[in-house]
Design an enzyme around this catalytic site. Structure first.
Site, PDB file in Angstrom:
ATOM      1  N   HIS A   1      -7.593  -1.931   5.903  1.00  0.00           N
ATOM      2  CA  HIS A   1      -6.610  -0.917   6.097  1.00  0.00           C
ATOM      3  C   HIS A   1      -7.294   0.405   5.419  1.00  0.00           C
ATOM      4  CE1 HIS A   1      -2.878   0.255   7.950  1.00  0.00           C
ATOM      5  NE2 HIS A   1      -2.355   0.871   6.792  1.00  0.00           N
TER       6      HIS A   1
ATOM      7  N   ASP B   1      -0.253  -4.237   5.786  1.00  0.00           N
ATOM      8  CA  ASP B   1      -0.775  -3.971   6.957  1.00  0.00           C
ATOM      9  C   ASP B   1      -2.502  -4.300   7.096  1.00  0.00           C
ATOM     10  OD1 ASP B   1       1.745  -2.708   7.503  1.00  0.00           O
ATOM     11  OD2 ASP B   1       0.832  -0.609   7.675  1.00  0.00           O
TER      12      ASP B   1
ATOM     13  N   HIS C   1       1.265   3.930   2.121  1.00  0.00           N
ATOM     14  CA  HIS C   1       1.843   4.566   3.311  1.00  0.00           C
ATOM     15  C   HIS C   1       3.239   4.712   3.154  1.00  0.00           C
ATOM     16  CE1 HIS C   1      -2.215   3.883   5.925  1.00  0.00           C
ATOM     17  NE2 HIS C   1      -2.177   5.108   5.428  1.00  0.00           N
TER      18      HIS C   1
ATOM     19  N   HIS D   1       6.678  -5.672  11.691  1.00  0.00           N
ATOM     20  CA  HIS D   1       5.776  -4.348  11.816  1.00  0.00           C
ATOM     21  C   HIS D   1       5.398  -4.195  13.362  1.00  0.00           C
ATOM     22  CE1 HIS D   1       2.693  -1.566  10.848  1.00  0.00           C
ATOM     23  NE2 HIS D   1       3.544  -1.288   9.667  1.00  0.00           N
TER      24      HIS D   1
ATOM     25  N   ASP E   1       5.765   4.452   5.126  1.00  0.00           N
ATOM     26  CA  ASP E   1       6.754   3.675   6.050  1.00  0.00           C
ATOM     27  C   ASP E   1       6.771   2.355   5.183  1.00  0.00           C
ATOM     28  OD1 ASP E   1       4.018   3.043   6.753  1.00  0.00           O
ATOM     29  OD2 ASP E   1       4.694   1.921   8.175  1.00  0.00           O
ATOM     30  N   HIS E   2       5.923   2.166   4.089  1.00  0.00           N
ATOM     31  CA  HIS E   2       6.387   0.879   3.170  1.00  0.00           C
ATOM     32  C   HIS E   2       6.647   1.397   1.612  1.00  0.00           C
ATOM     33  CE1 HIS E   2       3.836  -1.920   5.709  1.00  0.00           C
ATOM     34  NE2 HIS E   2       3.572  -0.862   6.265  1.00  0.00           N
TER      35      HIS E   2
ATOM     36  N   HIS F   1       0.878  -1.246  -0.008  1.00  0.00           N
ATOM     37  CA  HIS F   1      -0.090  -0.049   0.088  1.00  0.00           C
ATOM     38  C   HIS F   1       0.828   1.237   0.015  1.00  0.00           C
ATOM     39  CE1 HIS F   1       1.086  -0.462   4.212  1.00  0.00           C
ATOM     40  NE2 HIS F   1       0.352   0.714   4.453  1.00  0.00           N
TER      41      HIS F   1
END
Length: 305
Positions: free
Chosen positions: A141, A212, A66, A270, A68-69, A64
């Site tokens: 999510h 996530d 976001h 995570h 942090d990914h 996805h």
């Protein structure tokens, strides 16, 4: 298959954990294959601490969008060009991944000197090269998010060479045809069916890498019967409601899913930055109380599938 965790922290990096990135090493003397699942900030720097060359990467799967990914992706793409790498690269990800990559390259005056393909995916099978297939499953999510199931195709069983020699079949090209399950005719007129001399097929390995997610309808199908399941355990049991409110899972939920799905091994990752080493061991104990075959991923941990 071999998993190498490059980042295992949730949201933000810590002194000991970078944000999410996982390598899947498929390389073999007879085949190539180095895949990356998610690419948080600093991923290319983490790669420098391993034996793996970014030039060997041929596929990147983004769960996805976001940060942090994702935020490590533009730098990694540009560094491949600056290193003179020409091997093609394919990126798979949700709607918006193309715009993100193309915008980052355009406004920074950057480019790639190698063929770059960007595939925006939906739920369902997204890739099959005859050796293995990858299927995407929707997660729970705030952003569109996917988990990936990687399945090797079954391998042909071993050919019983001794029995064939006893039947008067000379070693050589005929053995290759028989190993493919074909029927051959010998000079004396006898027909030999390869299927009669093959052991049972060797089942391929299966791996589930979750994006996530809070509890979701697709989770069981994604994880069912896999050898290894990689799942977030962002918060502990006591903070389960908070985890779910943000589209994440607790230790209990990850372990309960592993048990219900009948997986071989659960690897949790995570981890919230609120947990130090002692806190992480607490997360691991909570999971093992429900599903004993649980491991905690640390940065640079390596697991065989």
């Amino acid at each position: 298959m071999e998993l190498i965790f490059l980042g295992t922290s949730a949201g933000v990096p810590t002194r000991t954990r970078n944000v999410t990135a996982i390598l899947l090493n498929l390389q073999h003397p007879t085949q190539s294959g180095l895949w990356l699942f998610d690419c948080g900030e600093g991923t290319q720097h983490q790669l420098l601490h391993t034996a793996f060359n970014p030039g060997k990467l041929d596929k990147i799967f983004i769960s996805h969008l976001h940060g942090d990914h994702l935020f490590g992706l533009p730098g990694l793409l540009c560094s491949r060009s600056m290193s003179g790498i020409i091997q093609p690269l394919t990126i798979y990800g949700p709607h918006g991944i193309r715009e993100f990559v193309e915008t980052a390259l355009r406004i920074s005056g950057s480019w790639t000197d190698y063929p770059l393909e960007i595939v925006e995916i939906g739920a369902g099978e997204i890739f099959d090269d005859g050796l293995r297939k990858v299927t995407a499953y929707p997660m729970e999510h705030p952003l569109e998010c996917y988990g990936y199931r990687i399945e090797e195709h079954d391998k042909p069983g071993a050919l019983n060479a001794q029995a064939l020699k006893a039947a008067g079949v000379p070693p050589g090209p005929l053995f290759q045809e028989l190993k493919a399950g074909k029927t051959i005719m010998l000079d004396d007129g006898r027909q030999i069916n390869g299927a009669d001399y093959l052991a049972a097929p060797v089942p391929g390995k299966a791996l589930a890498i979750f994006g996530d997610t809070g509890p979701c309808d697709a989770a069981l199908e994604l994880a069912k019967g896999v050898d290894v399941m990689v799942h977030e355990a962002t918060l502990d049991m006591a903070m389960e409601a908070k985890a779910n409110s943000r589209g994440h899972s607790s230790t209990r939920q990850a372990a309960a899913l592993a048990r219900e799905a009948g997986v071989g091994k659960l690897i949790i990752t995570h981890v919230s930055s609120r947990y130090d080493d002692k806190g992480c061991q607490h997360l691991l104990r909570e999971c093992r109380s429900i599903f004993p075959a649980t491991e905690l991923a640390n940065d640079f941990a390596v697991f065989n599938v």
